[in-house]
Design a protein around this motif. Structure first.
Motif: not given
Length: 130
Positions: A38-49
């Motif tokens: 659960h890495w919350e944020g406007t853009i999930p950093s894991l998804l962008l990576d």
């Protein structure tokens, strides 16, 4: 994990792309983060990576590339999600182009389960690390 390793093995939260399709006109993958991430944020950093890894994967054999620049990222207004909520989103990219020690991907699209465009990355660059 970059210091002289023969191969790179991503584990834990980074093991989130169980199926990647590399075709003649681009690449596709489904984002599937491990349970409990659960890495919350406007853009999930894991998804962008994960999107950048799909874009640059296997462009230059036997090399490791790391993301170094993005020309433009477009998001819908009000996008707030965590990595778990983005499970099942699809990543599509154009074929990468090698330019010396850099690789360029012109377009990365991330769509939700309804096919709506959620993230658009234009002009992604990765640089050869080894």
């Amino acid at each position: 994990y970059c210091a002289g390793a023969e191969s790179i093995s991503l584990s834990g939260p980074f093991d989130c792309l169980p199926q990647i399709e590399i075709g003649p006109y681009g690449r596709r993958a489904q984002f599937s983060p491990p349970p409990g991430i659960h890495w919350e944020g406007t853009i999930p950093s894991l998804l962008l990576d994960a999107s950048l890894r799909v874009a640059g994967m296997h462009c230059v054999p036997d090399t490791l590339h790391v993301p170094t620049a993005i020309d433009r990222v477009t998001l819908p207004i009000g996008l707030t999600t965590d990595s778990t909520a983005a499970a099942g989103w699809r990543i599509r990219t154009t074929d990468p182009v090698a330019e010396g020690d850099k690789v360029r991907c012109d377009r990365i699209e991330v769509t939700n389960q309804q096919g709506e465009l959620m993230i658009l990355v234009e002009g992604a660059w990765v640089t050869q690390l080894r």
